[in-house]
Design a protein around this motif. Structure first.
Motif, PDB file in Angstrom:
ATOM      1  N   SER A   1      -5.207  -2.089  -2.981  1.00  0.00           N
ATOM      2  CA  SER A   1      -5.233  -2.657  -1.626  1.00  0.00           C
ATOM      3  C   SER A   1      -5.382  -1.588  -0.553  1.00  0.00           C
ATOM      4  CB  SER A   1      -3.938  -3.432  -1.357  1.00  0.00           C
ATOM      5  OG  SER A   1      -3.766  -4.421  -2.321  1.00  0.00           O
ATOM      6  N   GLN A   2      -5.215  -0.313  -0.954  1.00  0.00           N
ATOM      7  CA  GLN A   2      -5.223   0.744   0.072  1.00  0.00           C
ATOM      8  C   GLN A   2      -6.603   0.996   0.676  1.00  0.00           C
ATOM      9  OE1 GLN A   2      -3.295   3.973  -1.944  1.00  0.00           O
ATOM     10  NE2 GLN A   2      -1.343   2.882  -1.949  1.00  0.00           N
ATOM     11  N   SER A   3      -7.655   0.829  -0.100  1.00  0.00           N
ATOM     12  CA  SER A   3      -9.006   1.052   0.439  1.00  0.00           C
ATOM     13  C   SER A   3     -10.027   0.434  -0.503  1.00  0.00           C
ATOM     14  CB  SER A   3      -9.295   2.553   0.564  1.00  0.00           C
ATOM     15  OG  SER A   3      -9.359   3.128  -0.724  1.00  0.00           O
ATOM     16  N   SER A   4     -11.238   0.252   0.012  1.00  0.00           N
ATOM     17  CA  SER A   4     -12.274  -0.325  -0.854  1.00  0.00           C
ATOM     18  C   SER A   4     -12.661   0.668  -1.950  1.00  0.00           C
ATOM     19  CB  SER A   4     -13.492  -0.742  -0.035  1.00  0.00           C
ATOM     20  OG  SER A   4     -13.901   0.331   0.752  1.00  0.00           O
ATOM     21  N   GLU A   5     -12.497   1.986  -1.666  1.00  0.00           N
ATOM     22  CA  GLU A   5     -12.798   2.990  -2.712  1.00  0.00           C
ATOM     23  C   GLU A   5     -11.803   2.840  -3.860  1.00  0.00           C
ATOM     24  OE1 GLU A   5     -12.462   4.003   0.555  1.00  0.00           O
ATOM     25  OE2 GLU A   5     -14.629   4.087   0.868  1.00  0.00           O
TER      26      GLU A   5
END
Ligand code: FES
Length: 611
Positions: free
Chosen positions: A238-242
C-alpha cells in the motif's frame, strides 16, 4: 556509479546490488531477489532475519542487541531488516536446504464430475469456389454456432485457409474460441491449478483431455521476504505503486516458474496449458492480479475481487501459459474470507450438503470458519495471528528442518520429535500445540496458562525442564544441540491469544445458529496445519471447543482442501457455476464488530477442561 550508492554482495547467491544510503540489507536482498525469512515484515520484532556480515560495517541497533548475543554480534551476525550498511558490504544470507512440510493433497467429498469448460471441436470446412458468396468466418460460425471469437481467431483462420488446409481444431472455453490449431492433431489440452497460501504454494498440472493429474509442485511463498502475514504485505504494497508492482511481480514470476517446472518435468509445451485456476486468500489473489490491497488493511476491510474473476494469462504477465488462456480467481466472500475458503467449501461439497451439520475450519494466521447448518452456510474469519506458524514465539519457526513438530508425555518426561534427522532448532505450530497439551496434562501450567509454583513436585525429567531464564519461566524441550528450544510464559500467552481467537470464532457461529459443538456431525480441518496436528491435543490445548473426548472421533483432516476445491471447479464447470451462485447466499459474520466476540474471546483465553 553515484557516490551515494552502496554495493551489497550476497556471497552464497553470487548476486550483488546497489542500494541508497539508509536502506537496509533486507531492502538489498529484495532488490537482488535473495530470499531472507522475515516473518515480522522487517519491523525488528521477530529476530528471524539473521545474516552474517563477511566484510563492511553496519551500526548495531537496539533490536540486534535484543535478539543476538554479544558473541553472535562479535562474529558479525546482524538482523537484515535493521542492518544499514555504512559502506560496501559482503553478506552471507542463511541458506538452508529445508524439508518443508507442505501439503499438496486434499480430500474431495462427493463425486467428482469431469465436465470441464475447456474442450476442443474438430472442424472441417468445404473449399470455397469463385462466386459462392460465402466467407470463411461465415463457415466457422456455421460449424460452431453461437461461438464467440476475436481478431486473433480471424487471423489464424486466414492463415489456415490460405495454406489450403480445410481441417482444424478449435480449442474452446464454453462458447469462446481460444485458438485454432492446424489439422486435427491428437495433442492433449492441459491446465494448472494453484493454491497460493500466505506461507506456502501448492499446484497441480492436469490433463484436461482425460481429467488425470499429471504432476504436482509445492514451494514456500517467496513473498515471505515482505512479512509472514497478510497485514505486513498489505502494508508494504500500500505504500506505493512501485511496492505493489514489486510484490505482485514476485508471486506472478514464482507461479510462472512453477508452471514451467511442471511442464519441463512432464515434457509438455507451455503453449498447450490453456488455463490456470487459482485459490488463495483475498490478499494473495489481489496481489497476484496486481490489485491495490490498501482497503483490506483498514476498516471496513472491503475487497475489490468478488464472485469469481476471469483474467487472461497475458494481462497477468504469465509467460508459461497459452497467452490468451484464462486465469480464473476463485470467488471471494469478504476481505478475510477469500478464494481459499470458497475452494475449501467446494472440496468439502458443503454447498450441496443439506442433510448434515458440518463445521469447516482452516487454521492459520487467519482462521476461516464455515458452518453448514443443513444447507444454510455461515462463515467468519478470526485473526489468530502468526503464533501457530511459529512467529511471535521465542523459539518459533516454520515447519521446516529442525522444527519440533510433535511432543508426547512419556512416563515422567516429555518426548519431542523434529523434522529431519538433525537436532531441534525451534518449534513449529503442531509442536507448540502438542507441547502445551502435554504441559497442561502434566500440570506444568494451569487453566490460566500460568506455570506451576511447585516444580519440585514433578518427576525428575519434567522437573529439570522447568527453568527460569532472565526472570521468566520456561519449559525446555531441547538443550542438546547448539540451540536451546523452550516455551516461555510469553509464548503461552501468544498461544492463548491465537487459540482463543479461533475457539471464540467457532463459538460465535455455533451460537448464531443455536448449536453446540457436540451436535456437529462432522468437523473438517482444512489446510496443511490441520493435517499435521494431533486432534486430541488441539482440543486439549483449547484450539477447538470440544466439550468431551467423544467429539474427537468426528474431527478429521481434509488436507489441502483449497487445492482440491480449485481442482474440482477446474474439472467441473457446473460445480464452478453452482459455487459462484451459492457464494452469494453465504452469510458473512463480521467478528470484529460482533458485540459478543470480545466476551467470548476472553473466556476462550482460558484452557478448557475436557470431560
Ligand atoms: S526482525 Fe527482521 S524481519 Fe523480523
Amino acid at each position: 556509479m553515484e557516490d551515494s550508492l552502496i554495493q551489497v554482495k550476497f556471497l552464497n547467491h553470487k548476486h550483488s546490488v546497489h542500494i541508497n544510503r539508509g536502506e537496509t540489507v533486507l531492502d538489498a536482498a529484495k532488490k537482488a531477489g535473495v530470499y531472507i525469512n522475515s516473518p515480522c515484515g522487517g519491523m525488528g520484532l521477530c529476530g528471524k532475519c539473521r545474516v552474517l556480515i563477511k566484510s563492511g560495517q553496519t551500526r548495531i541497533t537496539a533490536e540486534e542487541r535484543k535478539f543476538l548475543s554479544p558473541e553472535e554480534l562479535e562474529k558479525g551476525f546482524r538482523l537484515a531488516c535493521k542492518a544499514v550498511p555504512e559502506g560496501d558490504l559482503a553478506v552471507q544470507a542463511e541458506e538452508k536446504k529445508t524439508e518443508s512440510k507442505i501439503l499438496s493433497t486434499g480430500v474431495l467429498n462427493g463425486e467428482l464430475k469431469f465436465q470441464p469448460a475447456l474442450g476442443v471441436k474438430d472442424v472441417k470446412i468445404p473449399k470455397l469456389e469463385l462466386g459462392c458468396e460465402k466467407s470463411y468466418s461465415g463457415l466457422l460460425e456455421e460449424k460452431l454456432p453461437g461461438a464467440s471469437y476475436d481478431l486473433s481467431i480471424l487471423r489464424e483462420l486466414a492463415d489456415i485457409t490460405a495454406s489450403g488446409e480445410d481441417s482444424f481444431r478449435a480449442v474452446m472455453v464454453g462458447s469462446q474460441i481460444l485458438t485454432l490449431k492446424r489439422g486435427q492433431a491428437s495433442q492433449s489440452l492441459f491446465a494448472v491449478c494453484f493454491d497460493i497460501g500466505t506461507t506456502t504454494i501448492a499446484g497441480e498440472l492436469v490433463n484436461l483431455s482425460t481429467g488425470e493429474s499429471v504432476d504436482s509442485v509445492s514451494a514456500g511463498n517467496e513473498q515471505g521476504g515482505y512479512g509472514a502475514d497478510v497485514l505486513s504485505r498489505i502494508n508494504y504494497s500500500s505504500q506505493s505503486s512501485e511496492n505493489l508492482k514489486d510484490i505482485s511481480d514476485v508471486i506472478v514470476s514464482q507461479i510462472d516458474e512453477l508452471i514451467s517446472r511442471l511442464c519441463v518435468r512432464s515434457g509438455i509445451e507451455p503453449e498447450t496449458v490453456y488455463s490456470l485456476f487459482v485459490a488463495g486468500n483475498t490478499t494473495m489473489l489481489q496481489l497476484f492480479a496486481g490489485i491495490n490491497c490498501s482497503n483490506l488493511g483498514k476498516i471496513p476491510f472491503i475487497n475489490v475481487l468478488g464472485r469469481g474473476t476471469l483474467l487472461k494469462a497475458k494481462e497477468v504477465g504469465l509467460k508459461n501459459l497459452f497467452p490468451e488462456g484464462d486465469v480464473y480467481l476463485m470467488p471471494v466472500i469478504g476481505g478475510f474470507l477469500g478464494g481459499d475458503t470458497t475452494a475449501c467449501i467446494a472440496a468439502a461439497n458443503l454447498n450441496s450438503e443439506k442433510q448434515k451439520l458440518q463445521l469447516l475450519v482452516d487454521i492459520g494466521t487467519n482462521g476461516e470458519i464455515v458452518l453448514n447448518n443443513y444447507g444454510e452456510i455461515t462463515a467468519a474469519s478470526t485473526a489468530a495471528g502468526p503464533a501457530l506458524e511459529g512467529a511471535k514465539i521465542s523459539c518459533g519457526m516454520r515447519a521446516d528442518t529442525g522444527a519440533v513438530d510433535e511432543c508426547s508425555l512419556d512416563g515422567g518426561d516429555i518426548n519431542c520429535g523434529c523434522i529431519g534427522s538433525g537436532e531441534p532448532e525451534g518449534i513449529c505450530g503442531s509442536g507448540l500445540i502438542d507441547a502445551i497439551a502435554c504441559m497442561l496434562e502434566a500440570g506444568v501450567i494451569n487453566m490460566m496458562g500460568h506455570f506451576t509454583d511447585k516444580p519440585e513436585s514433578f518427576p525428575d525429567g519434567i522437573q529439570s525442564r522447568i527453568q527460569k531464564k532472565n526472570g521468566e519461566m520456561e519449559f525446555v524441550l531441547s538443550d542438546s544441540g547448539s540451540k536451546h528450544v523452550s516455551i516461555t510464559q510469553r509464548d503461552i500467552r501468544e498461544f492463548q491469544l491465537a487459540a482463543g481467537a479461533i475457539r471464540a470464532g467457532i463459538n460465535i457461529l455455533l451460537k448464531r445458529r443455536g448449536l453446540k459443538f457436540s451436535q456437529l456431525d462432522e468437523v473438517l480441518l482444512a489446510g496443511g496445519f490441520g493435517a499435521f496436528l494431533n486432534v486430541e491435543n488441539a482440543c486439549r490445548a483449547g484450539l477447538l471447543p470440544c466439550e468431551s473426548t467423544g467429539c474427537v472421533s468426528r474431527i478429521s483432516s481434509i488436507g489441502n482442501a483449497a487445492l482440491a476445491g480449485v481442482k474440482r471447479v477446474l474439472l467441473d464447470s457446473s460445480a464452478k457455476e453452482k459455487l459462484e451462485i451459492d457464494c452469494r447466499e453465504i452469510k458473512h459474520v463480521e467478528l470484529s464488530v460482533d458485540t459478543d466476540f470480545q466476551m467470548e474471546f476472553s473466556e476462550a483465553m482460558l484452557f478448557p477442561q475436557i470431560s
